[in-house]
Design a protein around this motif. Structure first.
Motif, PDB file in Angstrom:
ATOM      1  N   GLY A  29     -11.886 -15.681  41.658  1.00 41.53           N
ATOM      2  CA  GLY A  29     -12.089 -13.838  41.570  1.00 41.53           C
ATOM      3  C   GLY A  29     -10.426 -13.684  40.836  1.00 41.53           C
ATOM      4  N   GLU A  30     -10.520 -12.030  40.946  1.00 47.21           N
ATOM      5  CA  GLU A  30      -9.516 -11.547  40.264  1.00 47.21           C
ATOM      6  C   GLU A  30      -8.478 -11.671  41.442  1.00 47.21           C
ATOM      7  N   GLY A  31      -7.220 -11.908  40.249  1.00 48.02           N
ATOM      8  CA  GLY A  31      -6.165 -12.041  41.880  1.00 48.02           C
ATOM      9  C   GLY A  31      -5.861 -13.376  42.064  1.00 48.02           C
TER      10      GLY A  31
END
Length: 457
Positions: A312-314
């Motif tokens: 996912g993001e990050g």
């Protein structure tokens, strides 16, 4: 019967034939969607009726464990060969619908192209064989060969029930050669006869480590990471030039003759254009083989996907509990999918890192297929094209797999002639599928001529 009579017949009946084909294309025979089960049957029944109208006999819809098979024949050419024609009447789904310029089951002609789902793959090409038979029966009252049709409704979902049908109906399908028009030409005005397909063996590799995801700060460096482990396994499969490192992987590969390789070179494949079309700067693969040879006559091993951990993001400082990868191998004549899977299993076991468990499950399999390109049935197809297109026919192989072709080859033991009339630009399986009517017109004449060529095999 001369070619001029056949040509005049098709000219005089062109609009009639197109309207009939449009009626066939209006049936949304999508085999993969259960809500279209009745439509698939309607497609089978329409085709059966069209075969009867053409003058074929014993036209029937046969039940299978899935969608039905359509069969018909004409067997009055005593002492002449029997040609078995295979095709499929099912089609792909139409999503995304908003990208179609006109509704997928509302056939429209634009710029001498017939737009509809199934126009090229494979209703249009199958329909041409029926109309060729009809033309010869109308003109001459008989055919130069015996002919049988087997047309299925499950090709687009991998033909799950047809192998059983073929095995159980060997006598019904007994013939001297098989003709299939579900492939493509080399390009506009460039006919091709395909005489070989690669097979397929696919596996999934599942690597498991700790019982659950771990904090990489607390356990990193002390516990084996399944993602690192699977990358290590995958890296061991090939060297930097793409040569497969699995022990024994190449030992059964049937080498190609210098004569065939010369035929491939004569095709004048434009590598620079291909790279431009693909958006790549360099091609890749085994040294000593051209781009065409790497994709037609050499086996492959490709990673199709890897999963595991956090994507996912990050960032998430996790040491994942498990990781998976899917790989497929394209196989060439003399390679056996079961044997290749066994060698893959042995390779993974030999290259498995410590600290993890590894499971391998196999899925898609298909035998490679080859009819010698100098076989009389193949060469006769080339002559039939040349008489209509007035150019030299290319004799090609395909890098993909069509498992049912190998089933015909193995169960019935017959030469298979892949003489298609589609073009790669015709969007089969995509929105705005279409069929160039130039190849519809010429293809009718090619198929008619081939039946006369086949009479002398």
């Amino acid at each position: 019967m001369n070619a001029q009579m056949i040509d005049e017949y098709f000219k005089n009946h062109r609009e009639e034939h197109l309207e009939e084909l449009k009626a066939f294309l209006r049936i949304p025979s999508i085999s993969s969607l259960s809500e279209h089960k009745d439509d698939v049957r309607k497609g089978a029944e329409w085709l059966r009726d069209a075969m009867e109208k053409a003058g074929l006999e014993n036209a029937k819809v046969f039940e299978t464990e899935g969608h039905p098979v359509v069969y018909a024949d004409w067997l009055h050419a005593e002492g002449k060969p029997t040609v078995l024609v295979y095709g499929h009447y099912d089609v792909q789904p139409v999503d995304p619908l908003n990208l179609w310029e006109t509704p997928p089951f509302d056939p429209q002609v634009r710029d001498n192209k017939l737009y509809a789902r199934g126009a090229s793959d494979d209703k249009g090409q199958t329909f041409m064989h029926v109309k060729a038979v009809e033309a010869l029966l109308q003109l001459n009252g008989e055919l130069p060969v015996n002919i049988k049709f087997i047309v299925e409704g499950e090709e687009e979902i991998g033909s799950p029930t047809l192998p059983k049908y073929v095995e159980q109906n060997k006598e019904q399908l007994k013939a001297d050669l098989i003709v299939i028009s579900d492939t493509g030409m080399q390009g506009p005005g460039r006919p091709a006869v395909c005489y070989g397909l690669r097979g397929l063996a696919g596996v999934q590799i599942d690597v498991k480590g700790p019982k659950g995801d771990l904090h990489s700060g607390l356990y990193g460096g002390a516990v084996q990471n399944p993602l690192h482990a699977i990358v290590e396994i995958l890296q061991s499969f090939r060297d930097k030039e793409g040569v497969i490192q699995v022990e024994g992987f190449y030992e059964d590969v049937l080498e190609v003759s210098d004569e065939e390789r010369a035929e491939f070179a004569a095709l004048e494949f434009d590598l620079e254009k291909e790279k431009q079309d693909l958006g790549i700067t360099e091609d890749f693969g085994e040294k000593g083989y051209s781009f065409v040879e790497r994709t037609w006559i050499r086996p492959t091993l490709e990673i199709n996907g890897i999963t595991g951990g956090f994507s996912g993001e990050g960032i998430k400082t996790v040491l994942p509990a498990e990781a998976s990868a899917k790989i497929t191998c394209r196989l060439v004549p003399n390679q056996d999918p079961d044997d290749i899977v066994a060698k893959l299993r042995a390779h993974v076991e030999a290259n498995k890192p410590t600290g993890v468990t590894v499971e391998i499950s196999d899925f898609d399999k298909g035998q490679p297929f080859l009819t010698p390109y100098d076989h009389p049935a193949i060469q006769a197809a080339g002559r039939s094209y040349e008489k209509v297109y007035n150019v030299k026919t290319a004799f090609t192989r395909m890098g993909g797999s069509v498992p049912i072709v190998a089933v015909f080859d193995q169960v019935l033991g017959l030469p298979v002639v892949l003489m298609g009339f589609g073009l790669s630009s015709e969007n089969f399986h995509a929105p705005n599928e279409h069929f160039h009517l130039e190849n519809f017109d010429k293809g009718l004449r090619v198929i008619s001529g081939y039946l006369f060529e086949a009479a002398n095999l």
